[in-house]
Every structure is written in structure tokens, then in C-alpha cells.
Design a protein around this motif. Structure first.
Motif, PDB file in Angstrom:
ATOM      1  N   ASP A 105     -32.411  -6.639 -17.868  1.00 21.58           N
ATOM      2  CA  ASP A 105     -31.364  -7.124 -18.800  1.00 21.58           C
ATOM      3  C   ASP A 105     -31.087  -6.365 -19.387  1.00 21.58           C
ATOM      4  N   THR A 106     -32.714  -5.812 -20.753  1.00 23.85           N
ATOM      5  CA  THR A 106     -31.849  -5.105 -21.944  1.00 23.85           C
ATOM      6  C   THR A 106     -31.208  -4.064 -22.029  1.00 23.85           C
ATOM      7  N   PRO A 107     -30.173  -4.579 -23.202  1.00 24.57           N
ATOM      8  CA  PRO A 107     -29.467  -3.399 -23.164  1.00 24.57           C
ATOM      9  C   PRO A 107     -29.678  -1.571 -23.186  1.00 24.57           C
ATOM     10  N   VAL A 108     -28.944  -0.753 -22.964  1.00 33.36           N
ATOM     11  CA  VAL A 108     -29.319   0.976 -22.288  1.00 33.36           C
ATOM     12  C   VAL A 108     -29.357   1.439 -23.823  1.00 33.36           C
ATOM     13  N   THR A 109     -28.660   0.562 -25.687  1.00 33.14           N
ATOM     14  CA  THR A 109     -29.111   1.366 -25.915  1.00 33.14           C
ATOM     15  C   THR A 109     -31.181   1.103 -26.475  1.00 33.14           C
ATOM     16  N   ASP A 110     -31.217  -0.363 -26.395  1.00 34.04           N
ATOM     17  CA  ASP A 110     -32.708  -1.009 -26.277  1.00 34.04           C
ATOM     18  C   ASP A 110     -33.658   0.226 -26.180  1.00 34.04           C
ATOM     19  N   ARG A 111     -33.568   0.270 -24.647  1.00 35.56           N
ATOM     20  CA  ARG A 111     -34.283   0.732 -23.078  1.00 35.56           C
ATOM     21  C   ARG A 111     -34.603   2.211 -24.298  1.00 35.56           C
ATOM     22  N   LEU A 112     -33.211   2.841 -24.614  1.00 35.31           N
ATOM     23  CA  LEU A 112     -33.382   3.852 -24.824  1.00 35.31           C
ATOM     24  C   LEU A 112     -34.207   4.220 -26.375  1.00 35.31           C
ATOM     25  N   ALA A 113     -34.204   2.680 -27.217  1.00 39.16           N
ATOM     26  CA  ALA A 113     -35.189   3.255 -28.791  1.00 39.16           C
ATOM     27  C   ALA A 113     -36.486   2.852 -27.959  1.00 39.16           C
ATOM     28  N   GLU A 114     -36.587   2.142 -27.223  1.00 38.18           N
ATOM     29  CA  GLU A 114     -38.308   2.665 -26.244  1.00 38.18           C
ATOM     30  C   GLU A 114     -38.608   3.703 -25.719  1.00 38.18           C
ATOM     31  N   ASP A 115     -37.884   3.681 -25.081  1.00 36.69           N
ATOM     32  CA  ASP A 115     -38.608   4.765 -24.419  1.00 36.69           C
ATOM     33  C   ASP A 115     -38.849   6.129 -25.597  1.00 36.69           C
ATOM     34  N   PHE A 116     -37.604   6.541 -26.625  1.00 36.87           N
ATOM     35  CA  PHE A 116     -38.363   7.602 -26.948  1.00 36.87           C
ATOM     36  C   PHE A 116     -39.054   6.703 -28.919  1.00 36.87           C
ATOM     37  N   GLY A 117     -39.183   6.137 -28.495  1.00 36.08           N
ATOM     38  CA  GLY A 117     -39.862   5.199 -29.954  1.00 36.08           C
ATOM     39  C   GLY A 117     -41.432   5.482 -29.419  1.00 36.08           C
ATOM     40  N   PHE A 118     -41.831   5.545 -27.542  1.00 36.23           N
ATOM     41  CA  PHE A 118     -42.846   5.544 -27.053  1.00 36.23           C
ATOM     42  C   PHE A 118     -43.074   7.564 -27.341  1.00 36.23           C
ATOM     43  N   MET A 119     -42.302   8.071 -26.871  1.00 33.54           N
ATOM     44  CA  MET A 119     -42.485   9.590 -27.176  1.00 33.54           C
ATOM     45  C   MET A 119     -42.967  10.196 -28.567  1.00 33.54           C
ATOM     46  N   GLU A 120     -42.271   9.498 -29.047  1.00 29.69           N
ATOM     47  CA  GLU A 120     -42.489   9.648 -30.982  1.00 29.69           C
ATOM     48  C   GLU A 120     -43.515   8.806 -31.201  1.00 29.69           C
ATOM     49  N   SER A 121     -43.998   8.179 -31.120  1.00 27.02           N
ATOM     50  CA  SER A 121     -45.896   7.207 -31.488  1.00 27.02           C
ATOM     51  C   SER A 121     -46.833   7.973 -30.467  1.00 27.02           C
ATOM     52  N   SER A 122     -46.419   9.028 -29.532  1.00 29.57           N
ATOM     53  CA  SER A 122     -47.175   9.698 -28.630  1.00 29.57           C
ATOM     54  C   SER A 122     -47.336  11.074 -28.792  1.00 29.57           C
ATOM     55  N   GLN A 123     -46.979  10.768 -30.272  1.00 25.93           N
ATOM     56  CA  GLN A 123     -46.272  13.169 -30.176  1.00 25.93           C
ATOM     57  C   GLN A 123     -45.879  13.821 -28.894  1.00 25.93           C
ATOM     58  N   LEU A 124     -45.047  13.331 -28.211  1.00 28.21           N
ATOM     59  CA  LEU A 124     -44.841  14.014 -27.249  1.00 28.21           C
ATOM     60  C   LEU A 124     -43.684  14.869 -27.516  1.00 28.21           C
ATOM     61  N   GLU A 125     -43.280  16.073 -27.433  1.00 32.55           N
ATOM     62  CA  GLU A 125     -41.914  16.568 -27.851  1.00 32.55           C
ATOM     63  C   GLU A 125     -41.074  17.116 -26.367  1.00 32.55           C
ATOM     64  N   TYR A 126     -40.129  16.465 -26.353  1.00 29.61           N
ATOM     65  CA  TYR A 126     -39.263  16.746 -24.498  1.00 29.61           C
ATOM     66  C   TYR A 126     -37.788  16.435 -25.094  1.00 29.61           C
ATOM     67  N   GLN A 127     -36.731  17.852 -24.441  1.00 28.12           N
ATOM     68  CA  GLN A 127     -35.101  17.418 -24.974  1.00 28.12           C
ATOM     69  C   GLN A 127     -34.797  16.949 -23.538  1.00 28.12           C
TER      70      GLN A 127
END
Length: 602
Positions: free
Chosen positions: A379-401
Motif C-alpha cells: 500500500d505504499t503511495p506511488v510517489t514513495d515507491r518511485l522515490a525508492e526506485d530512483f534512489g536505488f538507481m542513483e545509489s547504484s550509479q545506474l543511469e537510464y531515462q
């Protein structure tokens, strides 16, 4: 015994072969630019919703001096048939008008080419029938998108005359299947009747309980029911037919087919029956969207161990991936995989960087598109889920648009919130499950919406009819395969061994008749949708030459239907034969001339 000379020769050959294979793998690794998305452009530079063509939107004289005849709808406001008719008018670039009743309808000095009637909800008497006969005498073709009750038709001689009904044999009968004749919808003849009870249980969802109308001589039937008892074919219950009336046609649909997106193709087929030839623009895009695949976190381990004796990682890589790619290679569809970083945001399991890179490379080598899914089991709000997703990509140095988003499972407000989230500024299109007759359009001013036509795990007879109809109307399809279902199964029927049988059996074969249309990814389809919605066009015919002019700055696609004719040459483009009498015209220039000739009988 091998001589020393032969020994060294064999060793040299083995070294060369080893080098070649190793070099190929190294080259693929070096040149795999998986983190570069060529579809990622400034969304503001693309065609927007305010650029969608509407008749009269340019003001002044119509482009090229040609006016397309409009379409009128008579029936209840907000009905599914009314919405479908309005969408068809928009896709075919026709003027559209709607009236709640026949008494309120005022056609003006010239009646439109098509008047679509929601006959089930109208008041019927001699005056109404005579009024419609008058419209037909003036050149208006009538489409009964739904019919009055069989009792009303049985009791009204005028209504039977209008519809071409000789008698009502039964107000209600049950048929075994439905027979669609060739030459109406693209895709040819098909009988929707299972070979056994099991197939019928899985696929039969068409209307089998219908009134039984016996038609007058001279009517043309496009679809019939197959009765349980042996009957002469000409007496089978009619489902879709037409009759000539004055200088026009009256079409009738016995059932609720026009409430579905299938109505778009049925109307296009009816419009093609009116004249000796027809030309209309299409999208020309064939897509397979695998939603929620892959997921990068190892979740739901207990359930997966119970059903598969595998982890989520093993299930995705060793079981689902081979079947998905096999379907992709056998079919005629482009592939887009809408990635879920994780399904459950309430647990402590996080995405794996190695899995992200692994799948991004695989998809890039395959020519498929990675998209992003916003689906979740928590039930996590969608914007919180997106923040986690892109936080993971940033911390892993993964860049994709990401430029494509799967919006299944999201409420409208949640989807709006997601598209307004800053990290998704490059998203240009949203893919959604089937929801109605507006199969393509704009979700926001900048973002398009493309909906699925069928479920890859449940290609029912109604889905197949919808596929044929939308290929006819738009040369468009989108097959949705939801990978969340087998990894979060609710029972045995949701496991991959069951679902994959349906997927591999139905998806490749269902599109064999449409292989001339282009396979696209979701973002490639987005570009074609934008061009299609903004397009204006005109066409004319002199003898065996058909001229097509359009307003697009790039390539545009059209369906040309001319029974009994074949395309001999095309100036300004090219033609691909879809089936007898139907061609896909690729217009590479703004003016295209198609030369036809009479087809020779074999």
C-alpha cells in the motif's frame, strides 16, 4: 595416430574458433550501450494534445479542397456505443454530431454518410421508421449498432422492412458458435467455436443467446450464429448484416459488439462496404508488453518455492525469459518489458544492481525496450515507491531515462501523481490494460496513452474479434502479458506452466494474418500515435488511380480497400498486401498515387 602436422593444424583451427567466439562476446559487451535510451527526448518538443486534428480545426477552406462526410449518432448520452462512435469519428478524421433522440436530430441541408443508431433505447413507431427511410433515400447509410427488442421488431412491419427482416423465428435462441465471414474485417474468415468443451470453457465469451432473425432475399450477411440443430446456412441466425434501401445501406448488429472497441473495426468495415474503394489512415504498430518484468528483488520466496521450487530470480531468468523470447521471435510483435524494481515495498528486500544490468543488456541485444512499471502489492503511495526506485538507481550509479510507463493497477489520481513526479519527466507514453473504445489518445497534454487489446494469457474469442477489428480500424494491436500473476499466484491456474501454454499457443498464431504491419516498442508506437492523431488527409479516385494527400511531415500509413483490384504501382510510397483487396500504403511523400488494376481470377 594423428601426425604432428595435423595436430598443430587442428590446434590452430580450435584457437581461431575460440578467438572468434570470445571476440564476439567481448564486442557485444563493449558495444552494448544499454544505459542509452534513443527514445529519450525533450517531451515538450513532441506533438501535443492540442495538435490533435479535428475537422474545421484549421479554419478557412478545408485542406486540398476535400471535405469528408461526417457521422451522426442518435441515442443516449454517455452510452458505450456513443463513445465508440465518437472515437471512430476522431480516428477517421470525420465531423461528429450526437442527438439524444430521433426527434431531436436535425441533419441540416445534407445528411451525413453514416447515421449510427442505438436502436435498443429508441422509441419505435411508423413515423420513426419513415423518417429513417427518408434519410436513406437522401443518401445516409444507417447503422443499427443495437437492435430493439425482438418483440418490437416482430410486431412492427415497418421496422422489419427497414432492417430487412423477413421473420422473427425465435425471440431468443442459443447458438453453438459464431461464424465471421471473410472480406469484412481484416484477417479473413473464422469460426468461433471450440473443438471440445474444454476449449469452449477457456475461450468462448461471445454472445450465444440471441434473437433468431430470418432475413429478406438480397441482404448480405457478414456474421452469423451457428445453431445447435442442423439448418440451411442461409437460415442461420444473422448477427451482422446489411440491406439496400433506396440509395443507401442499412446495417444491423444483433448483439452488444458495438459497445466494445470491436465496434471501431466494424464501423470501418461498414464504411468500406459503402463505396467501391476506401482509404483511411492507420497507426501501423504491433506491440507485446510484458508488464512487471523483470522484478529485481527476491520476494515471495515461500510461495514460489511451493509452486516452482525456485526463487524469483531463478523463475524470471530460467523459466519466464526463454518462453517470452520464444514467443517474441515467433510472433510479429515488438517487445517492451515494463520493469518492477520490487513488488513489495513494505519488506526489507531490496533490488539487485546486477540483475538490473543483466536484463538491460539482454533487452538491448534483443532490440526490446525497457520501461518502468508502477505496480505494487503493498500500500505504499506511488510517489514513495518511485522515490525508492530512483534512489536505488542513483545509489547504484545506474543511469537510464525511462520513456514508457505501465500504469496497470493505478487509480487515475495515482497515475496523475506518478506522471507529475520529477524523475519521470522523460516519460512520453503510458501503457494500460484494455478499458474501452478509446484505445489510443492522450493521458495528459504531453503524454500519450496506449491500451492493450488482449490479454496474452486469455486470448478469448471476443479478444480475437477485437484484435481483428482494431487491425481493421487502426492496424494497431497491443498484447499484455502480466508477469506479476505467475510470481504472485492465487492458485494453480496462475502458475507459469498453465499460463505459458496459453501464451505460446495463442499469441504467435493470432497475428499471422497481420505480419505486414510493423512491430514496434511502446515508445516507437508513441511516435506513431502522435503523428496519426495530428494527421489530416484527403483522397480521390480517377479510373484506376487513387491519389492520397496528407499533412504529415514524415511517413504516414493508410489502409486502401478496393475489392477486385490489386495494386500495380505506387508513386511516392509503397504498398504491402494485407489480404485480397486490402493494402497497407506507406506514404513517404505528402502526395501518393496508387495505380490499380483488375485482379485476374486464378
Amino acid at each position: 595416430m594423428v601426425s604432428r602436422r595435423n595436430y598443430f593444424s587442428i590446434a590452430a583451427i580450435m584457437l581461431v574458433v575460440l578467438f572468434m567466439f570470445q571476440f564476439t562476446n567481448v564486442a557485444l559487451e563493449m558495444w552494448n550501450d544499454y544505459d542509452d535510451n534513443e527514445n529519450a527526448v525533450d517531451v515538450a518538443s513532441l506533438a501535443m494534445a492540442d495538435g490533435v486534428f479535428a475537422p474545421g480545426s484549421l479554419g478557412g477552406e478545408p485542406p486540398w479542397g476535400t471535405v469528408r462526410s461526417g457521422v451522426a449518432y442518435i441515442g443516449g448520452a454517455g452510452s458505450a456505443i456513443g463513445e465508440m462512435t465518437a472515437n471512430w469519428a476522431a480516428y477517421t478524421k470525420r465531423d461528429f454530431s450526437a442527438s439524444p433522440s430521433l426527434a431531436a436530430y436535425a441533419p441540416g441541408p445534407e445528411v451525413p454518410e453514416l447515421i449510427v443508431l442505438d436502436g435498443a433505447g429508441m422509441e419505435w413507431n411508423t413515423s420513426a421508421c419513415r423518417t429513417l427511410m427518408g434519410y436513406a433515400a437522401n443518401g445516409a447509410n444507417l447503422v443499427f449498432a443495437s437492435l430493439p427488442e425482438a418483440a418490437v421488431i416482430q410486431e412492427s412491419r415497418d421496422l422489419r422492412e427497414l432492417l430487412g427482416v423477413y421473420e422473427v423465428r425465435a425471440r431468443r435462441t442459443t447458438v453453438q458458435g459464431i461464424h465471421l465471414y471473410g472480406g469484412f474485417l481484416l484477417g479473413g474468415e473464422v469460426i468461433y467455436q471450440g473443438k471440445d468443451q474444454k476449449e469452449n470453457e477457456q475461450r468462448q465469451d461471445l454472445e450465444l443467446e440471441i434473437p433468431w432473425y430470418v432475413l429478406d432475399a438480397g441482404t448480405k450477411v457478414y456474421m452469423k450464429g451457428i445453431p445447435e440443430k442442423t439448418e440451411k446456412v442461409e437460415d442461420h441466425p444473422a448477427v451482422i448484416w446489411r440491406r439496400s434501401l433506396g440509395g443507401a445501406y442499412v446495417f444491423a448488429v444483433n448483439g452488444s459488439y458495438m459497445e466494445d472497441a470491436a465496434g471501431l473495426g466494424i464501423l470501418s468495415a461498414m464504411a468500406a462496404e459503402i463505396d467501391s474503394y476506401s482509404v483511411y489512415p492507420v497507426v501501423n504498430a504491433q506491440n507485446m508488453v510484458v508488464a512487471n518484468y523483470p522484478s529485481l528483488a527476491s520476494e515471495n520466496g515461500g510461495v514460489l518455492a511451493q509452486y516452482y521450487s525456485l526463487s524469483m530470480r531463478g523463475l524470471f531468468r530460467d523459466v519466464l525469459w526463454p518462453d517470452i523470447t520464444a514467443v517474441y521471435h515467433r510472433g510479429q510483435l515488438g517487445l517492451s518489458c515494463m520493469m518492477s524494481m520490487q513488488f513489495d515495498y513494505s519488506d526489507s528486500r531490496l533490488p539487485d544492481r546486477g540483475q538490473f544490468v543483466y536484463y538491460m543488456k539482454l533487452l538491448n541485444e534483443l532490440g526490446a525496450e525497457p520501461g518502468l512499471s508502477a505496480y505494487s502489492v503493498s500500500d505504499t503511495p506511488v510517489t514513495d515507491r518511485l522515490a525508492e526506485d530512483f534512489g536505488f538507481m542513483e545509489s547504484s550509479q545506474l543511469e537510464y531515462q525511462f520513456t514508457a510507463l505501465y500504469g496497470g493497477g493505478l487509480e487515475e489520481q495515482e497515475l496523475t501523481d506518478a506522471l507529475g513526479w520529477g524523475g519521470l519527466s522523460n516519460v512520453r507514453t503510458v501503457v494500460a490494460p484494455y478499458s474501452g473504445s478509446e484505445v489510443i489518445g492522450y493521458q495528459t497534454e504531453q503524454v500519450t496513452r496506449q491500451t492493450a487489446v488482449t490479454d496474452g494469457f486469455a486470448h478469448t474469442y471476443m479478444s480475437d474479434l477485437r484484435v481483428r477489428s482494431l487491425e481493421t480500424a487502426l492496424a494497431y494491436t497491443s498484447v499484455l502479458v502480466d508477469a506479476a500473476r505467475p510470481v504472485y499466484p492465487e492458485g494453480k491456474n496462475d502458475t507459469w506452466d498453465v499460463l505459458s501454454q496459453r501464451l505460446t499457443a495463442d499469441v504467435p498464431s493470432a497475428w499471422e494474418d497481420f505480419e505486414v504491419f510493423d512491430a514496434t516498442t511502446a515508445s516507437q508506437c508513441d511516435g506513431r500515435i502522435r503523428d496519426f492523431l495530428a494527421l489530416d488527409y484527403a483522397h480521390s479516385r480517377e479510373g484506376d488511380q487513387v491519389s492520397i494527400q496528407h499533412s504529415g511531415s514524415g511517413t504516414a500509413w493508410f489502409i486502401l480497400r478496393s475489392p477486385g483490384k490489386v495494386v500495380e504501382s505506387v508513386d511516392g510510397g509503397s504498398a504491402r498486401r494485407v489480404e485480397e483487396g486490402a493494402y497497407l500504403i506507406e506514404a513517404r511523400e505528402s502526395l501518393v498515387t496508387v495505380t490499380l488494376r483488375t485482379a485476374y481470377l486464378s
